[in-house]
Design an enzyme around this catalytic site. Structure first.
Site, short mmCIF file in Angstrom:
data_model
loop_
_atom_site.label_atom_id
_atom_site.label_comp_id
_atom_site.label_asym_id
_atom_site.label_seq_id
_atom_site.Cartn_x
_atom_site.Cartn_y
_atom_site.Cartn_z
N ASP A 299 -27.89 8.63 2.08
CA ASP A 299 -29.23 8.74 1.51
C ASP A 299 -30.22 8.89 2.66
O ASP A 299 -30.08 8.22 3.69
CB ASP A 299 -29.56 7.50 0.67
N ASP A 300 -31.22 9.75 2.48
CA ASP A 300 -32.20 9.94 3.56
C ASP A 300 -33.27 8.86 3.57
O ASP A 300 -34.07 8.78 4.51
CB ASP A 300 -32.85 11.32 3.47
N ASP B 28 -26.69 10.64 -2.42
CA ASP B 28 -27.98 10.98 -2.99
C ASP B 28 -28.04 12.50 -3.16
O ASP B 28 -27.33 13.24 -2.46
CB ASP B 28 -29.11 10.50 -2.07
N ASP C 215 16.40 -12.82 -3.76
CA ASP C 215 17.86 -12.86 -3.77
C ASP C 215 18.34 -13.59 -5.02
O ASP C 215 17.88 -14.71 -5.32
CB ASP C 215 18.38 -13.56 -2.52
N ASN D 43 29.85 -12.77 -10.29
CA ASN D 43 30.86 -11.71 -10.22
C ASN D 43 32.27 -12.27 -10.44
O ASN D 43 33.08 -11.66 -11.14
CB ASN D 43 30.79 -11.02 -8.85
N ASP E 272 27.01 -5.71 -12.20
CA ASP E 272 26.19 -4.50 -12.17
C ASP E 272 25.13 -4.52 -13.26
O ASP E 272 23.99 -4.07 -13.06
CB ASP E 272 27.08 -3.26 -12.35
N GLU F 172 22.81 -8.12 -3.74
CA GLU F 172 21.94 -8.73 -4.75
C GLU F 172 20.56 -9.05 -4.19
O GLU F 172 19.80 -9.84 -4.78
CB GLU F 172 22.57 -10.01 -5.31
#
Length: 457
Positions: free
Chosen positions: A9-10, A53, A331, A339, A348, A374
Site C-alpha cells: 500500500d502506498d 491496494d 510401533d 503374527n 497383514d 510394524e
C-alpha cells in the site's frame, strides 16, 4: 498457523493498520510501497499471502496481481485486493485478474482473519503437495506435467437454494457464461442424497432451505464424506458475516453475502475450481508416479525411500520459514505375538487396517510412512506442541479403541506406542538426531507399559 504476509500500500497509515491487525495473530509481516517494490519483495521473500491496494503509483494493484499470477513461481500465492471502492465492477475486476479475494475498507478484523486463515490453509496444502512432488522428482519418479494448463470440460454443480426463482436465475447465468451443468435442489435431505449418489465438482449452498433445511448443516454433512473432502463449496449467507464466517469453519471454500452479483459468484466459483484442479493434478501425479518406487505395496503408504527424500525438505523449510513440525514414530505393540498366534495373513490385515485408520485421523498435509515391519513414521507440519499431542493421542486411541477382526470373525485388541519429537525450527537439527530422539521416546513408551504417547525430552 504461522505465515509470512506481504502488505502492499502506498499509504503508511493503511500499511500500519493491516500490519497491527495481522501481528496480533503472530504472522510475520513484510511491507511494500507500490507494485514495483512488491514484485521485488515477492521474488526475494516468497510470502505465503499478499495484500494488494489498488490505487498505487508506478504499478497499480491490478497490474501487480496480473504479473504475479502469470509467473509459475508466484502464481499460487494467494492475493487479497484491498479497496475503499464500493463498486461491484471493481471487485469483479480484481477477481478477473487473478485475485483470490478482496476486502473493502474499513476492514472488519473478524473477516480479515477468517479470510487469511482460509486462504493459508489451501496455500499450505499446495506447499506440502509441491514438496512431495519435488521429492519424487529428486529420484526421477515424477513426470513432466504442465500443471498450469487450463482444464477443459463441463463442471457439474449442485445448486441448493430455498426458492425455484433463485435457482433458475443462478442456473441460467452460470450455464450461459461458462461450461457448467447445474443440478437444482431445495431440500437438505434431497441435496445430501444427491451428493451420495452422484459426483459433483462444486456445491453452491444457500443458508436457508425448504422444510427447515439448514445450509450450514448441509456443509458439515457433505464434508464428512471422504469423496467430498476436497471439492469446492460456496456458501451464500442470508444472515450476515457471523454465519458466513461459521461456514468457513465448517468447511466452505468461500462465501458471499446475499444479495450478490451473479458475475462475482461465477468468478469466485472459477477461482476455487482452478485451485482444486491444480491440487488434484499435483496430488494425482505424485501418487501415480510414486506408486512403483516409493509406495509400500501392502499398506499403500509412502515407504522409507520416499521419507528419506522428504524429511530434509521439511527440516530446511522449518529452519527458513520458522514453521515447526512434529515427527511421530508409531510401533504396534507385541506384533510378533500377533503374527505367531493368528498367522501372518492376519498380521497383514492389521497393518492394512492400521494404515487406513491413520489416514482417516490425519490431515491431507500430514505424511504417513511405513518405515519397516510394524513401525510407522508420521510427519505433521505446521503444528504447535499442544496440537501435536492431541494428534498423537488421537492416533493411539483410533488403533486401540476398535478391535481388529480375523478372517474367522474373532476380535483382537491391538495397541500402539508412539514416540514424538517436536521441532520448532531450530535449524541445526540433523535428520539422524530427530529420528534418534523419536526412537528414544518410543522406547520409553514401551518400557512404561506400552499403549501410550511419550514426547522426546
Amino acid at each position: 498457523m504461522s505465515a509470512k504476509i506481504l502488505v502492499v500500500d502506498d499509504q503508511a497509515a493503511n500499511r500500519f493498520l493491516l500490519k497491527s491487525l495481522l501481528q496480533k495473530e503472530f504472522y510475520t509481516i513484510l511491507t511494500a510501497n507500490d507494485g514495483v517494490e512488491a514484485i521485488d519483495v515477492v521474488t526475494n521473500e516468497m510470502p505465503d499471502l499478499i495484500f494488494l491496494d489498488i490505487e498505487m503509483p508506478r504499478k497499480d494493484g491490478f497490474e501487480t496481481c496480473k504479473e504475479l499470477k502469470a509467473n509459475p513461481l508466484t502464481r499460487h500465492i494467494p492475493i487479497i485486493i484491498v479497496t475503499a471502492c464500493q463498486k461491484q465492477i471493481q471487485r469483479n475486476q480484481g477477481l478477473e485478474v487473478g485475485a483470490d479475494d478482496y476486502l473493502i475498507k474499513p476492514i472488519d478484523p473478524r473477516v480479515l482473519i477468517a479470510r487469511v486463515r482460509n486462504l493459508l490453509r489451501v496455500k499450505f496444502l499446495l506447499t506440502e503437495l509441491q514438496l512431495r512432488y519435488d521429492a519424487a522428482e529428486s529420484f526421477g519418479a515424477a513426470g513432466n506435467v504442465d500443471f498450469f494448463e487450463t482444464e477443459t470440460g463441463t463442471k457439474n454443480i449442485l445448486l441448493v437454494t430455498a426458492t425455484e426463482e433463485t435457482s433458475q436465475q443462478v442456473k441460467s447465468y452460470l450455464m450461459s457464461h461458462g461450461d457448467f451443468s447445474v443440478t437444482i435442489s431445495h431440500n437438505e435431505e434431497q441435496a445430501y442424497q444427491l451428493t451420495v449418489d452422484h459426483a459433483y465438482d462444486a456445491f453452491i449452498i444457500y443458508e436457508n432451505l425448504e422444510e427447515d433445511g439448514i445450509g450450514l448443516r448441509l456443509i458439515a454433512r457433505i464434508r464428512s464424506e471422504w469423496k467430498n473432502r476436497n471439492l469446492v463449496i460456496l456458501f451464500a449467507s442470508q444472515d450476515g458475516v457471523n454465519t458466513a464466517l461459521r461456514s468457513l469453519e465448517l468447511g466452505a471454500s468461500d462465501y458471499l453475502i446475499i444479495p450478490f452479483d451473479d458475475k462475482e459468484l461465477k468468478l469466485r466459483l472459477q477461482t476455487q475450481l482452478t485451485k482444486m484442479n491444480y491440487i488434484n493434478k499435483l496430488r494425482g501425479e505424485v501418487e501415480t508416479q510414486l506408486k512403483l518406487s516409493v509406495i509400500d505395496p501392502l499398506t499403500d503408504l509412502h515407504n522409507r525411500r520416499y521419507f528419506d527424500q522428504y524429511l530434509p525438505k521439511i527440516i530446511e523449510r522449518a529452519a527458513t520459514d520458522k514453521r515447526p513440525f512434529a515427527l511421530m514414530t508409531l510401533d504396534l505393540d507385541k506384533f510378533k505375538l500377533i503374527n505367531d498366534e493368528y498367522g501372518h495373513e492376519f498380521g497383514d490385515i492389521v497393518l492394512v487396517e492400521t494404515a487406513r485408520r491413520l489416514r482417516e485421523n490425519l490431515r491431507a498435509a500430514d505424511l504417513i510412512v511405513r518405515y519397516g515391519g510394524e513401525e510407522f513414521v508420521i510427519v505433521t507440519p505446521d503444528v504447535n506442541m499442544e496440537l501435536a499431542e492431541q494428534i498423537a493421542e488421537r492416533l493411539r486411541f483410533c488403533i486401540h479403541s476398535t478391535p481388529f477382526e480375523t478372517l474367522n470373525g474373532e476380535s483382537v485388541k491391538v495397541s500402539t506406542s508412539i514416540g514424538v519429537t517436536f521441532e520448532n525450527s531450530a535449524g541445526s537439527t540433523k535428520i539422524d538426531e530427530i529420528l534418534k530422539a523419536s526412537d528414544k521416546a518410543l522406547y520409553l513408551a514401551k518400557s512404561k507399559g506400552r499403549n501410550q504417547v511419550v514426547f522426546a525430552a
